[in-house]
Design an enzyme around this catalytic site. Structure first.
Site, PDB file in Angstrom:
ATOM      1  CG  ASP A  94      -2.122   0.958   0.981  1.00 16.58           C
ATOM      2  OD1 ASP A  94      -2.029   1.801   0.059  1.00 16.58           O
ATOM      3  OD2 ASP A  94      -3.126   0.889   1.716  1.00 16.58           O
TER       4      ASP A  94
HETATM    5  C1  BGC Z   1      -4.908   3.495   0.082  1.00 13.88           C
HETATM    6  C2  BGC Z   1      -5.004   2.572  -1.113  1.00 13.88           C
HETATM    7  C3  BGC Z   1      -4.783   3.347  -2.369  1.00 13.88           C
HETATM    8  C4  BGC Z   1      -3.431   4.034  -2.292  1.00 13.88           C
HETATM    9  C5  BGC Z   1      -3.117   4.875  -3.505  1.00 13.88           C
HETATM   10  C6  BGC Z   1      -3.626   4.300   0.079  1.00 13.88           C
HETATM   11  O1  BGC Z   1      -3.617   5.268   1.084  1.00 13.88           O
HETATM   12  O2  BGC Z   1      -4.993   2.753   1.270  1.00 13.88           O
HETATM   13  O3  BGC Z   1      -6.239   1.944  -1.147  1.00 13.88           O
HETATM   14  O4  BGC Z   1      -4.849   2.511  -3.479  1.00 13.88           O
HETATM   15  O5  BGC Z   1      -3.417   4.910  -1.166  1.00 13.88           O
HETATM   16  O6  BGC Z   1      -3.925   5.991  -3.547  1.00 13.88           O
END
Ligand code: BGC
Length: 791
Positions: free
Chosen positions: A234
């Site tokens: 993530d």
């Molecule tokens: C989120 C993800 C997301 C990523 C990119 C993170 O903070 O948890 O779900 O895909 O950011 O935006």
């Protein structure tokens, strides 16, 4: 083996160690590194999940900057309520087409975490409280997206069920619950849709960060489930890049300008990270890049067709909770529409999934267009759409408009400031202003219908008063029209709740330890989440899991149950015995009345959605394989079915079971005894037994380390000075001048909760890990000034 994978292996054999290290971290916020001289292209990954969020200009991952227009389909909560894999696959294919048209190789979704508590800030981005529904629907979404030659990404793996301190909190969960509730959805989706990618979550699971968990990322995901794609982090979730590479974290996202490179090289030089492990990650990155260079599908997008699909999906996810017969509404007389959401709809959640819609329908316009001259439509806003607050003048106007009309439709729900990625809800109530408006309308006119626009359950103490209640959830860009379609009966309300609506949050065992402690969250309720709790405890939900009415009546024939393969098949005929078209969801629950292992009262193990015209019938067969009866046996670390009698319960919701059949399973293996929480929340002793060891003591804030948060730093004077400086720096990185209140709240939570290493990763190379470590050492002796002085 895939041709792209073989080619990737050949390329990797020609790369230097430095090139491989470069490759396994992203280039920037949304793209991977290219190695042009080796024929490795850079590819783009974007959010997701319910639309393409390809950012314009400067990048951030918090939804601050605008993205290109794209169809905003209903978010997962609404799609989840459709219980319709075929429809979700269609939506997935449309998302895939939009990705291709925008040169996006991987869409970061679907999200399929379990809704452990209805106050989860990001519940709107997830399908269900049940792993079977989550897994089946996520698989459908993945198949759809990938049918267009675009990769999907299952996220967030795993046990990431709250936003509070989501980037560092330690999820303490027993192994059985982990497998049966929190991993099963991912397992189903991996096995049934072969996703190209999986995203690991931020949190720790039983003391170990997800990004370095070899057990989760390699042993379970690949060795047990057969996953053959790429695992990415993530955004800024990496806690230790070298360890992550050993564990099976292939790609760091976003790139952190070489933050970890020195440590990775060092680990490699020392043999702690083997060449084979590094090669594997690099091969998977190249494989993904090559896989997306295909000509599988056209990049033609018909925005109008996608808008129509979004409208169909929103109506299919709309749940008719109650109805005294007022709906569908007749197109005559005068209709009062009360509630600012009718003009300024709440239609998607906030945070990284924020989509910039190609167009936006409002309920008021759609209703007016649909009734034409046949009825008069009057409108009163009732409350402020952003804050949800009301005032006397607004209430008076709402009352006046409601009392003069033949029928009133109140739109209420949650403004986005009430639910967002980044923070959880503080309570399950509607904003006071919305409650006041609902009551005012009901007092003025009993012929009042309430339509709810929200991303997760709300407490509805007044639920027996309205003539009808519709849960429209978040409808996406065509939600306004879809709601008019349903209210007027042009389209049947197709939804069934994929989550329970409790009477009150305090009823729930997970409420005792949800979003309370910054360091640790204890899943003391074990398997008693959602209907597994309500049904086992005999504590009724306001609206049960699986519930949803229709405008017609469905009749189920007596089911027959036959042995089939390693399990059983359940067959019945569903007849639309009413006057209108509609859809029904046949739900099959399995109950194990006697077991050495504690079990919830019943668990959903199969479902089928049928669409029927009046008078039509359809024969439905639902398969239950061996797993439908099994438990995760902690001692042997395998799924086991205990021989004995099992009830197969067929119905229309978890509390509307229409027939029960009993089967006797003779083949199987004894399961090890396991005890759950006798009163649904484990005592210390019970929790110790469930965990098979001591309950960890939540970590203290001091001494500081790379995982400490800005909030931890506030414990000491030197820490406070450092926290102030870091937050100022973060402010420079992410310009929130034009952001709305919700985005600012999310950003503030992120700054408070981000571990220090994350701040280093996001600093674009300004704060190196070496410098961070020095800062931490000095902070631990109380001397921030000397760090500043040395720079
Ligand atoms: C989120 C993800 C997301 C990523 C990119 C993170 O903070 O948890 O779900 O895909 O950011 O935006």
């Amino acid at each position: 083996m895939r041709a792209t994978y073989e080619k990737a292996e050949q390329i990797v054999s020609r790369l230097s160690t430095d090139e491989k290290i470069r490759l396994v971290s992203g280039r920037d916020a949304w793209t991977t590194e290219a190695l042009d001289e080796h024929g490795v292209p850079s590819i783009m990954l974007t959010d997701g999940p319910h639309g393409v969020r390809k950012q314009k200009g400067s990048t951030d991952h918090l939804g601050i900057n605008e993205s290109v227009p794209a169809t905003c389909f209903p978010p997962a909560v609404t799609l989840g309520s459709t219980w319709d894999p075929a429809l979700i696959e269609e939506v997935g294919a449309a998302l895939g087409r939009e990705c291709r048209a925008n040169d996006v190789a991987v869409l970061l979704g679907p999200g399929l975490n379990i809704k452990r508590h209805p106050a989860g800030g990001r519940n709107f981005e997830y399908f269900s409280e049940d792993p079977f529904v989550s897994g089946k629907l996520a698989a459908a979404m993945v198949r759809g997206i990938q049918s267009q030659g675009v990769g999907a990404c299952l996220k967030h793996y795993a046990a990431n069920n709250q936003e509070f301190y989501r980037m560092s909190v330690d999820t303490i969960v027993d192994d059985r619950t982990l497998h049966e509730l929190y991993l099963t959805g991912f397992e189903i989706a991996v096995k049934e849709s072969a996703p190209w990618t999986v995203m690991c979550s931020y949190n720790k699971i039983n003391g170990e960060h997800a990004d370095v968990s070899r057990g989760l990322l390699t042993e379970t995901l690949r060795d047990e489930w057969g996953f053959d794609g790429l695992v990415m982090s993530d955004w800024f979730a990496v806690s230790d890049r070298a360890l992550g590479l050993c564990a099976g974290l292939d790609l760091e996202m976003p790139g952190s300008k070489g933050t970890w490179d020195a440590e990775v090289s060092d680990a490699h030089a020392k043999g702690l990270l083997t060449t084979a492990e590094l090669d594997l990650a690099a091969t998977r990155v190249i494989d993904l890049a090559l896989r997306s260079q295909n000509d599988t599908a056209t990049s033609q997008v018909d925005p109008e067709a996608h808008h129509r699909l979004a409208r169909r999906a929103a109506a299919a996810g709309t749940v008719l909770l109650t109805n005294n017969g007022i709906l569908p509404l007749e197109r005559t007389g005068s209709i009062a529409v009360v509630g600012a959401f009718a003009k300024t709809p709440r239609y998607q959640g906030a945070g990284s999934s924020l989509v910039n819609p190609t167009q936006l329908d409002t309920f008021l316009d759609a209703l007016r267009a649909a009734v034409g001259d046949a009825a008069e439509v009057h409108y009163a806003p009732g409350y402020d759409p952003t804050t949800g607050a009301t005032e006397d003048a607004l209430l008076d106007e709402a009352r006046r408009v409601a009392s003069r009309a033949d029928v009133v439709i109140v739109l209420a729900g949650l403004p986005s400031s009430f639910e967002s990625e980044g923070f959880d809800r503080e309570h399950l109530r509607l904003p006071d202003g919305h409650t006041a408006v609902v009551n005012a309308a009901l007092d003025a006119n009993p012929r009042t219908v309430v339509a709810l626009l929200n991303g997760s359950p709300v407490e509805l103490p007044w639920a027996d008063r309205p003539a009808a209640i519709l849960e429209a959830y978040l409808g996406g860009q065509a939600g306004g029209s879809a709601l008019a379609d349903v209210i007027l009966g042009d389209v049947a309300p197709g939804g069934r709740l994929a989550e329970s609506f409790p009477m009150a949050a305090s009823d729930l065992p997970s409420d005792r330890d949800f979003a309370r402690h910054p360091k640790q969250v204890e899943y003391r309720e074990g398997l008693y989440v959602g209907y597994r709790f309500h049904d086992s405890a005999g504590m009724p939900a306001r609206f049960p899991f699986g519930h949803g009415l229709s405008y017609t009546a469905f009749h189920h024939s007596t089911p027959t149950v036959r042995k089939s393969g390693d399990g059983y098949s359940v067959t019945l005929t569903v007849t639309n015995a009413g006057p209108r078209e509609g859809s029904d969801v046949v739900q099959v629950y399995v109950r194990d009345p006697q077991s050495a292992a504690y079990r919830p009262h019943q668990e959903l193990k199969g479902f089928a959605k049928v669409h029927l015209t009046p008078g039509a019938s359809e024969k439905v067969t639902i398969k239950l394989d061996q797993r439908a009866f099994a438990v995760w046996d902690v001692r042997s670390q395998e799924w086991r079915t205990e021989p004995g009698d099992f009830e197969i319960r067929v119905g229309s919701s978890s509390t509307d079971i229409r027939s029960t059949r009993t089967v006797s399973i003779t083949e199987g293996t004894a399961v090890s005894p396991s005890h759950g929480p006798a009163a649904f929340v484990a005592t210390d002793n019970e929790f110790r037994t469930m965990l098979g060891g001591e309950i960890p003591t939540p970590e203290r804030s001091v001494p500081f380390h790379r995982d400490s948060t800005a909030a931890d730093l506030r414990e000491t004077a030197a820490g406070r000075a450092a926290a102030a400086m870091l937050s100022k720096e973060a402010g420079k990185q992410f310009d929130t001048t034009h952001a709305d209140a919700t985005t600012i709240a999310m950003f503030e939570a992120a700054t408070r909760e981000a571990p220090l290493r994350m701040i280093a990763m996001a600093s674009g190379g300004k704060l190196t890990l070496a410098s961070l470590d020095r800062l931490i050492r000095l902070l631990n002796v109380g001397s921030f000034k000397s760090w500043r002085a040395r720079g």
